[in-house]
Write an enzyme that holds these catalytic residues in place. Structure first.
Site, PDB file in Angstrom:
ATOM      1  N   GLU A   6      20.338  46.795 -13.979  1.00 26.19           N
ATOM      2  CA  GLU A   6      20.169  47.315 -15.495  1.00 26.19           C
ATOM      3  C   GLU A   6      20.441  46.103 -16.396  1.00 26.19           C
ATOM      4  O   GLU A   6      20.284  47.052 -17.703  1.00 26.19           O
ATOM      5  CB  GLU A   6      21.623  48.453 -15.180  1.00 26.19           C
ATOM      6  CG  GLU A   6      21.157  49.530 -14.106  1.00 26.19           C
ATOM      7  CD  GLU A   6      20.879  50.812 -14.858  1.00 26.19           C
ATOM      8  OE1 GLU A   6      20.097  50.827 -15.798  1.00 26.19           O
ATOM      9  OE2 GLU A   6      20.295  51.366 -13.724  1.00 26.19           O
ATOM     10  N   ASP A  14      17.758  47.806  -5.249  1.00 25.94           N
ATOM     11  CA  ASP A  14      19.203  46.828  -6.569  1.00 25.94           C
ATOM     12  C   ASP A  14      20.286  47.339  -6.405  1.00 25.94           C
ATOM     13  O   ASP A  14      20.797  48.856  -5.132  1.00 25.94           O
ATOM     14  CB  ASP A  14      18.617  48.104  -8.181  1.00 25.94           C
ATOM     15  CG  ASP A  14      17.371  48.719  -7.737  1.00 25.94           C
ATOM     16  OD1 ASP A  14      17.766  49.829  -7.531  1.00 25.94           O
ATOM     17  OD2 ASP A  14      16.993  48.956  -8.937  1.00 25.94           O
TER      18      ASP A  14
END
Length: 145
Positions: free
Chosen positions: A126, A65
């Site tokens: 997120e 990520d």
């Protein structure tokens, strides 16, 4: 390899971006991948994928990520965030750095790997679920992951 990971992580730590709006981050990732023996795609906004074709029947995928958080960094580190109000506070810069080092390793050892390799650099972990849009592109099925 460790020196590369440290440098990548520090470079990425300086340029935190959020959600799928990662122009500097993706440009950095693309610059590292460009000289490697892989096919690079950007299947969704803010994502980058590197496919290493070892001529095998199936593929193993790795995911890193890339997004940061809306937090202000309060350090005096020489590689502190250059973007006020944003920082890598959860390790995504390290995830991306390790995945870039993996890409370099796979590129150098492609004849030795037991499977094709797909490295997914994912945005929006997120906040808005960056994994689902990437999966919906069919990239996993197309590469027989």
């Amino acid at each position: 390899m460790l020196a590369s990971v440290v440098q990548y992580r520090r470079d990425l730590h300086r340029i935190p971006e959020i959600e799928d709006r990662l122009p500097k981050t993706t440009a950095y990732v693309l610059s590292v991948l460009k000289p490697l023996n892989c096919t690079v795609t950007t299947p969704t906004s803010g994502s980058v994928c590197a496919y290493f074709d070892a001529g095998k029947d199936d593929t193993v995928a790795f995911r890193a990520d890339m997004d940061a958080l809306s937090l202000t960094e309060c350090t005096d580190l020489p590689y502190a965030s250059c973007h006020p109000g944003f920082m890598h506070a959860c390790g995504h810069d390290a995830h991306t750095a390790m995945a870039l080092a993996l890409a370099e390793y796979v590129s150098e050892h492609l004849a030795e790997v037991p499977r094709n390799v797909l490295i997914i650099f994912q945005p929006a972990e997120e906040c808005s679920g960056g994994a689902l849009p990437i999966c919906q592109t069919g990239i996993l099925q197309n590469h027989r992951v």
